[in-house]
Motif scaffolding. Structure first.
Motif: not given
Length: 283
Positions: A59, A81-82, A272, A54-55, A276, A51
């Motif tokens: 991004w 989510d992944r 992350i 992947t996020r 972000t 997850e």
């Protein structure tokens, strides 16, 4: 893993690929919690890793000025989510590695040859030094279970042709420069990374796979780096270091201790958050 409407096609070290008869030309890329080092999949996995990465890929894809393989559409809820829904590409058999700093295998090679993958470098560099300019050091993507092989640019010409080889080099260096600037704004150094490209049905060179994740890149804390700490990475270097100290490379790798798993997951999450959290022109 069974996903309704999707057929499992392939499992790599850390990702699983699925196709669907209802969506020709589309693929589902599912990131697992598996972790690999030195071309081996290790046990146990890193909880939440699929997850998180992947996020991070999504991004970065949203910020890079280059065609990528993402397409719009729904994905199965159990992997939402992944998973990334992507267009199928004819992937080039090359890992497009860009190094902005001297580290890892590059540092070892430099000590012996004063070059990295055949690219000559100035004398007197130390482990972790920033290079005068980023260098492109491609590798041949070996089949699962075999070791990737560093190759010369001339070898990439033999593999994909002169025009494509030059385009891959130019695109890789351009994306690395753009990503480095975005990371630096957030107090993070992108030391090196690898990209994978393929051609779409129109022949357009397209960025695929994952991009600029903790698995495919080496990230450092800029403030700690400036203070002289060149080991505080946001990637799976924790796993590599532990494995190097506890395994001779023969046979099956040992299981990762709980502490190593937890520390690695924490560093993934921190990266992350660092990348972000800030908002600005490029956020």
């Amino acid at each position: 893993m069974n996903l309704v409407g999707w057929q499992h096609e392939y499992s790599g070290k850390v990702r699983d690929l699925f196709t669907s008869a209802d969506q020709p030309g589309r693929m589902l890329v599912v990131a697992s919690d598996r972790v690999s080092a030195y071309d081996h999949v290790l046990e146990p996995g890193i909880p939440g890793k699929g997850e998180l990465l992947t996020r991070l890929s999504l991004w970065w894809f949203d910020r890079l000025d280059i065609p990528n393989h993402l397409v719009e559409g729904s994905v199965p809820a159990e992997v939402a989510d992944r998973a990334m829904l992507v267009k199928a590409l004819d992937m080039f058999p090359i890992e497009c590695v860009v190094r902005g700093y001297l580290s890892g295998s590059g540092w070892k090679e430099y000590q012996a040859t004063q070059s990295v993958c055949g690219v000559p470098l100035p004398a007197g560099l130390a482990d972790g030094d920033r290079l005068p300019e980023p260098i492109y050091t491609p590798a041949y993507k070996a089949p699962l279970g075999e070791h990737d092989e560093n190759i010369s640019f001339e070898r990439t010409v033999e593999l994909v042709g002169a025009d494509t080889a030059s385009a891959l080099r130019e695109l890789s260096l351009r994306v690395f420069s753009q990503a480095s600037a975005i990371a630096e704004e957030r107090g993070v150094i992108l030391a090196d990374t690898k990209f994978e490209f393929g051609a779409d049905v129109d022949g357009t060179i397209t960025l695929g796979d994952e991009v600029l994740t903790s698995d495919s890149s080496r990230y450092w804390d800029a403030s700690l780096y400036a203070a002289g700490n060149r080991t505080a990475s946001f990637d799976k270097q924790i796993v590599r270091d532990w494995l190097s100290a506890h395994w001779d490379g023969i046979g099956v790798p040992p299981q990762l201790p709980h502490e190593i798993v937890e520390r690695t997951a924490a560093r993934y999450r921190e990266l992350i958050e660092r990348l972000t959290a800030q908002q600005g022109a490029s956020a």
